[in-house]
Design an enzyme around this catalytic site. Structure first.
Site, short mmCIF file in Angstrom:
data_model
loop_
_atom_site.label_atom_id
_atom_site.label_comp_id
_atom_site.label_asym_id
_atom_site.label_seq_id
_atom_site.Cartn_x
_atom_site.Cartn_y
_atom_site.Cartn_z
N GLY A 226 0.82 -1.21 0.00
CA GLY A 226 0.00 0.00 0.00
C GLY A 226 0.85 1.26 0.00
O GLY A 226 2.04 1.21 -0.30
N ASN A 227 0.22 2.38 0.30
CA ASN A 227 0.95 3.65 0.36
C ASN A 227 0.27 4.57 1.37
O ASN A 227 -0.71 4.19 2.01
CB ASN A 227 1.03 4.29 -1.04
CG ASN A 227 -0.35 4.59 -1.59
OD1 ASN A 227 -1.07 5.44 -1.08
ND2 ASN A 227 -0.74 3.85 -2.64
N ARG A 228 0.79 5.79 1.51
CA ARG A 228 0.37 6.66 2.62
C ARG A 228 -0.86 7.51 2.32
O ARG A 228 -1.22 8.36 3.12
CB ARG A 228 1.54 7.56 3.00
CG ARG A 228 2.70 6.80 3.63
CD ARG A 228 3.89 7.71 3.84
NE ARG A 228 3.50 8.96 4.46
CZ ARG A 228 4.06 10.14 4.21
NH1 ARG A 228 5.03 10.24 3.33
NH2 ARG A 228 3.65 11.22 4.83
N SER A 229 -1.53 7.31 1.22
CA SER A 229 -2.68 8.18 0.90
C SER A 229 -3.83 7.99 1.89
O SER A 229 -4.28 6.86 2.13
CB SER A 229 -3.17 7.90 -0.51
OG SER A 229 -4.38 8.59 -0.75
#
Ligand code: PMT
Length: 418
Positions: A226-229
């Protein structure tokens, strides 16, 4: 954007977002223990720039002393039709100047009076004197709410164009759980914004798709790539579009947003799911604003059971990744203008510019995600908009809602806007 390939810079500023600036809202309060929430709703509406007038039924004035509203709002407070000290025909003036009327809480009796045109108290009389959009937020016991008479009255109001906001499910003052709770103040304020947008907004009759959040590409049932959004940027664009009167479909990995009244939400996890949902919504839509952070790669296979830690002899672990489709580039529908975002940490302009043509975008909104007050998770953003002709427009630090508004302004001005 300059339109001739030049660069434009706007002055440094970060004003607080005020979507209801200059609007007049009439809040009608009827008798219910939940009337305390209407106090907070009035404050929220004024924080968003509106001037709120308040009308109370006699029973509402027993739950909330009129002084509470008098101390809080900039507008007038009407309590008694026969009060000699009140301005003459106060209900007519309040009804006429309203850009929207919100009745919250709306009791079963008040709903019946609104449906039948009975004006025997400041709330129902002001509603009769107004042609502004009407938002009705029911609050009552679940059995009362389910009564055919109440449902029929709500249907009648809906058929005449009223917005019905709620009720929600939860703990009720009458005991137990059920459908009948007044919506929270954030939703009530959102319903007013939505109603005003649908009545006078620049995007009435348009359908805008917005994506938000980071995709989650499963490794196994408990882990993902995933990512930090956080989804804040996409939600802000969706709210701005809703407030301008558009029909909005928000495709998000972050769940239903608070204050999302009037926004159709589709929840997804992965890039492939996001692509499929956009595909379903795209026919007839006018724009796609791709604020989501989509993973470029996903695990080649998602394990059905939790992966165990490897034996001590075996060092490390290799995860095989395969490429995801470029979602925004893959979507093609007549009339659909596409706006991308570019999350960069270096060489912002050059890297973002390369994506405009490659992804078939009307323009791209570039943000430097290495800054602490811009990009992921924060409430503000500092963006540069780049178009296909080499136009560059630098915007100052702004609240994400205002960035959303600026994107929609550029979309409406675009030559491809149908
Ligand atoms: O959600 P927040 O916490 O508020 O943070 C906001 C944000 C930083 C996520 C947002 O402002 C932002 O920059 N979103 C785009 C992030 C991104 O994926 O950038 P990119 O440069 O990798 O991709 C460019 C564009 O192509 C994006 O519109 C992206 O949605 C799209 N894309 C990318 C990869 C892919 N496989 N398919 C795509 O459609």
């Amino acid at each position: 954007m300059s339109g001739d390939g030049g660069e434009v810079a706007r002055a440094e500023q970060a004003p607080a977002p005020q979507p209801l600036r200059g609007r007049r809202v009439c809040l009608g309060v009827s008798g219910s223990i939940s009337a305390y929430k209407s106090v907070e709703a009035a404050r929220r509406l004024e924080d968003a720039g509106a001037i709120v007038d308040v009308a109370l039924t006699p029973s509402a004035a027993r739950f909330i002393p009129p002084l509470t509203f008098r101390s809080l709002v900039k507008g007038e407070v009407a309590v008694d039709l026969w009060d000699p000290s009140a301005p003459a025909e106060q209900h007519v003036a309040m009804g006429r100047r309203a850009d929207a009327m919100l009745v919250a809480p709306a009791s079963a009796t008040t709903i019946a009076k609104l449906a039948q045109g009975i004006g025997d108290n400041p709330v129902t009389l002001t509603a009769l004197a107004s042609s502004a959009p009407l938002v009705v937020a029911p609050a009552m016991d679940a059995v009362m709410f389910a009564q055919p008479s109440v449902q029929a009255n709500l249907e009648l109001l809906k058929a005449r164009g009223a917005f019905i906001a709620g009720p929600g499910i939860g703990r009720l003052a009458s005991g137990g759980q059920g459908l009948g709770r007044l919506l929270e103040p954030v939703e009530l304020a959102a319903a007013v914004r939505s109603a005003i947008g649908r009545s006078v907004g620049e995007l009435r009759g348009r359908h805008i798709i917005v994506t938000a959040g980071g995709t989650r590409e499963p490794i196994d049932p408990v882990r993902f790539v995933g990512n930090r959004s956080s989804g804040k940027m996409g939600v802000a664009v969706a709210e701005a579009a809703r407030d301008q009167g558009a029909a909005v479909t928000l495709i998000t990995t972050q769940g239903r947003p608070q204050g999302g009244y009037g926004i159709v939400v589709r929840e997804v996890e992965t890039a492939l799911e996001m692509q499929a949902e956009i595909g379903k919504a795209a026919r007839g839509a006018h724009a796609l604003v791709m604020a989501a952070a989509v993973a470029d790669y996903r695990p080649a296979e998602a394990s059905e059971s939790k992966l165990k830690k490897q034996d001590a002899e075996q060092e490390g672990m290799t995860l095989e990744l395969v490429e995801n489709p470029d979602v925004v580039a893959s979507i093609d529908a007549a009339k659909l203008l596409k706006v991308g975002f570019a999350a960069e940490t270096d060489d912002l302009i050059r890297n973002a510019q390369a994506k405009v043509a490659k992804k078939g975008l009307a323009f791209i909104v570039a943000n430097d995600v290495s800054q602490s007050d811009a990009g992921f998770q924060v409430e503000t953003n500092r963006v540069v908009m780049l178009d296909a002709n080499g136009g560059v427009e630098r915007l100052p630090l702004m609240h994400k809602y205002d960035v959303g508004w600026a994107i929609l302004d550029r979309l409406r001005a675009h030559r491809g806007w149908a």
